[in-house]
Design a protein around this motif. Sequence first.
Motif, PDB file in Angstrom:
ATOM      1  N   SER A 162       0.791  -1.351   0.037  1.00  0.00           N
ATOM      2  CA  SER A 162       0.046  -0.033  -0.073  1.00  0.00           C
ATOM      3  C   SER A 162       0.772   1.188  -0.106  1.00  0.00           C
ATOM      4  O   SER A 162       1.867   1.375   0.313  1.00  0.00           O
ATOM      5  CB  SER A 162      -1.013   0.101   0.988  1.00  0.00           C
ATOM      6  OG  SER A 162      -0.121   0.539   2.298  1.00  0.00           O
ATOM      7  N   PRO A 164       1.791   5.106   1.695  1.00  0.00           N
ATOM      8  CA  PRO A 164       1.856   5.309   3.194  1.00  0.00           C
ATOM      9  C   PRO A 164       0.673   6.026   3.609  1.00  0.00           C
ATOM     10  O   PRO A 164       0.787   7.175   3.918  1.00  0.00           O
ATOM     11  CB  PRO A 164       3.119   5.994   3.402  1.00  0.00           C
ATOM     12  CG  PRO A 164       3.269   6.318   2.065  1.00  0.00           C
ATOM     13  CD  PRO A 164       2.795   5.273   0.938  1.00  0.00           C
ATOM     14  N   ASN A 203       4.882  -0.833   8.205  1.00  0.00           N
ATOM     15  CA  ASN A 203       5.782   0.367   7.971  1.00  0.00           C
ATOM     16  C   ASN A 203       5.004   1.568   8.887  1.00  0.00           C
ATOM     17  O   ASN A 203       3.981   1.742   8.322  1.00  0.00           O
ATOM     18  CB  ASN A 203       5.992   0.540   6.706  1.00  0.00           C
ATOM     19  CG  ASN A 203       6.771  -0.686   6.094  1.00  0.00           C
ATOM     20  OD1 ASN A 203       7.619  -0.681   5.987  1.00  0.00           O
ATOM     21  ND2 ASN A 203       5.962  -1.331   5.260  1.00  0.00           N
ATOM     22  N   SER A 205       5.727   5.651  10.596  1.00  0.00           N
ATOM     23  CA  SER A 205       6.532   6.711  10.799  1.00  0.00           C
ATOM     24  C   SER A 205       5.386   7.452  11.935  1.00  0.00           C
ATOM     25  O   SER A 205       4.239   7.433  11.615  1.00  0.00           O
ATOM     26  CB  SER A 205       7.242   7.190   9.796  1.00  0.00           C
ATOM     27  OG  SER A 205       6.378   7.721   9.039  1.00  0.00           O
ATOM     28  N   LYS A 217      10.836   5.648   8.884  1.00  0.00           N
ATOM     29  CA  LYS A 217       9.843   4.501   9.132  1.00  0.00           C
ATOM     30  C   LYS A 217      10.745   3.336   9.738  1.00  0.00           C
ATOM     31  O   LYS A 217      11.963   3.206   9.546  1.00  0.00           O
ATOM     32  CB  LYS A 217       9.415   4.164   7.803  1.00  0.00           C
ATOM     33  CG  LYS A 217      10.077   3.259   6.792  1.00  0.00           C
ATOM     34  CD  LYS A 217       9.136   2.763   5.864  1.00  0.00           C
ATOM     35  CE  LYS A 217      10.123   2.555   4.564  1.00  0.00           C
ATOM     36  NZ  LYS A 217      10.356   0.985   4.580  1.00  0.00           N
TER      37      LYS A 217
HETATM   38  P1  ADP Z   1      11.463  -0.430   1.427  1.00  0.00           P
HETATM   39  O1  ADP Z   1      12.333  -0.160   0.167  1.00  0.00           O
HETATM   40  O2  ADP Z   1      12.184  -0.327   2.868  1.00  0.00           O
HETATM   41  O3  ADP Z   1      10.927  -1.640   1.196  1.00  0.00           O
HETATM   42  P2  ADP Z   1       9.325   1.066   0.169  1.00  0.00           P
HETATM   43  O4  ADP Z   1       9.450   2.148  -0.288  1.00  0.00           O
HETATM   44  O5  ADP Z   1       9.258  -0.258  -0.620  1.00  0.00           O
HETATM   45  O6  ADP Z   1      10.274   0.608   1.446  1.00  0.00           O
HETATM   46  O7  ADP Z   1       7.923   0.854   1.079  1.00  0.00           O
HETATM   47  C1  ADP Z   1       7.467  -0.032   1.710  1.00  0.00           C
HETATM   48  C2  ADP Z   1       6.204   0.070   2.443  1.00  0.00           C
HETATM   49  O8  ADP Z   1       6.639   1.144   3.549  1.00  0.00           O
HETATM   50  C3  ADP Z   1       5.116   0.673   1.821  1.00  0.00           C
HETATM   51  O9  ADP Z   1       3.895  -0.012   2.200  1.00  0.00           O
HETATM   52  C4  ADP Z   1       5.058   2.238   2.015  1.00  0.00           C
HETATM   53  O10 ADP Z   1       3.862   2.658   1.564  1.00  0.00           O
HETATM   54  C5  ADP Z   1       5.612   2.356   3.271  1.00  0.00           C
HETATM   55  N1  ADP Z   1       6.009   3.471   3.696  1.00  0.00           N
HETATM   56  C6  ADP Z   1       7.189   4.107   2.844  1.00  0.00           C
HETATM   57  N2  ADP Z   1       7.543   5.147   3.578  1.00  0.00           N
HETATM   58  C7  ADP Z   1       6.990   5.228   4.620  1.00  0.00           C
HETATM   59  C8  ADP Z   1       6.898   6.207   6.084  1.00  0.00           C
HETATM   60  N3  ADP Z   1       7.655   7.316   5.898  1.00  0.00           N
HETATM   61  N4  ADP Z   1       6.335   5.779   6.863  1.00  0.00           N
HETATM   62  C9  ADP Z   1       5.303   4.857   6.979  1.00  0.00           C
HETATM   63  N5  ADP Z   1       5.329   3.871   5.573  1.00  0.00           N
HETATM   64  C10 ADP Z   1       6.068   4.246   4.708  1.00  0.00           C
END
Ligand code: ADP
Length: 484
Positions: A162, A164, A203, A205, A217
């Motif tokens: 999803s 964020p 995830n 934050s 996050k």
């Molecule tokens: P990663 O590369 O660490 O796997 P992604 O960008 O693929 O990170 O995101 C993974 C998940 O984390 C997604 O569901 C995204 O919506 C969520 N996400 C990304 N940034 C944040 C944030 N700052 N706070 C909360 N959730 C986040």
Amino acid sequence: MEKEVRDKYEAVIGLEVHAQMLTKTKAYSNDVNEYGAQVNTNISAITLGHPGTLPKMNSKTIDFAIRLGIACGCTIAREQHFARKNYFYPDLPKGYQITQDTTPICTGGSIVIRTEENQEKKINITRIHMEEDAGKSIHDVDVYDTLVDLNRAGTPLLEIVSEPEMRSSQEAYNYVSEIRKLVRYLDICDGNMEEGSLRCDANISVRIKGQDAFGTKVEVKNMNSIRNVQRAIEFEITRQIEVLESGGQLSQETRGFDALKGITISMRSKEAANDYRYFPEPDLQPLFIKQEQIDEIKMDMPTLPRALFEKYTKEFGLSEYDAYNLTDNKGIAMYYEELIRHTKNYKAAANWIMGDIKSYLNEFGKEIDEFPLKAERITSLIKLIDEGKISSSIASQKIFPEMLKSEEPAFLIAERLNLFQDSSEDTLKNFILQVFEENKTEVERYKAGDKQLTGFFMGKLMQISYGKADPKIANSLLRQMLEQ
Ligand code: ADP
Ligand code: MG
């Protein structure tokens, strides 16, 4: 934490949900895909990653992914490539998972949830991709050693990522519930979080309200129920605010949830994170999806809970509350659909399900598909009530329990137990006279002007007639006789 402090912050949550597909065989081999089999039995040379073996695409997994994509309004990628995600772990015999990196099967689309204010809110989906699962490392069976069961290795997963866009643990709870409902309606996953067929990484934050930039996050894993997803997020929000309030800094890390203690514990930091060295899977052809295939799946889609909800509220005039309860569980919705094929009294049918039938299921710990009465038997009861032959309390207290015991039709039970409403004036008059006889002071008070006592007399009347008196007729007769 003080409310004032908590209210300064806003949580930002994005979820990665893994749904294990209900295919008969694994993603790239003919090994049986089943939960709970004797350990290490569904493991051919392909699953074990022996040299020289080749994966073979299970086309069912593509159909399932497209079905979910259509249900969420996603764009389906017409050309897809598979990738290897490399890492070493004892439960990963090949040393890599086949996944989709640059060309996920679905992008865009959304899941609609309800917020705490009971408003609809769209949570956008970043991507849905297919991948194979790893085996299972079992740490809690042997005191000294970790055991490995490879039955799960190579089973097909859908990963739903999803944006964020959730802002509270409750929204996250509702989002996962909504996905679980959806995959069950679609028959692509059993949605069982306890058995791990639906898993969720959260995830999380926090940021000061009004601030645009996201905070650092933290990813939390290992929640085995939707309630625990919510608990883990709630704990994590508080923890992060406390770190920031005490002047500290958050570090990007992966944490695990300890359900017994209700806390999250650091597992690894971003610095220690794996570099998966993704590269194109050389043993699988790229996949091309024809529009006809998408159209065919579209034609074959089961009715979705949102469509039923619309129908129940807009066409049938049921309350949102009723419609939500009826559609929350696919089995319940299908039983309701069955009921309304035999009756147009939509509200009564809904009441039977949410009242007597659900109480029965709760009492005996059964699911609706184990409910012994065919829909027609319930609607025959509704018909008897609508025709004024029996009262609804008699139906529910006397006839329904009898119906559960045998195949005897509702009508015959009512006859055998003498439960038909009696609206003949003579019978009713006798009952009323008996009520007057037993409640002389109240009759005096009524005659002296206390007209509100009518309700009291009606209650007594229903009592002594065992609910058999037709309330409307009895009421007017009672008033007549009181005025005499
Ligand atoms: P990663 O590369 O660490 O796997 P992604 O960008 O693929 O990170 O995101 C993974 C998940 O984390 C997604 O569901 C995204 O919506 C969520 N996400 C990304 N940034 C944040 C944030 N700052 N706070 C909360 N959730 C986040
Ligand atoms: Mg990611």
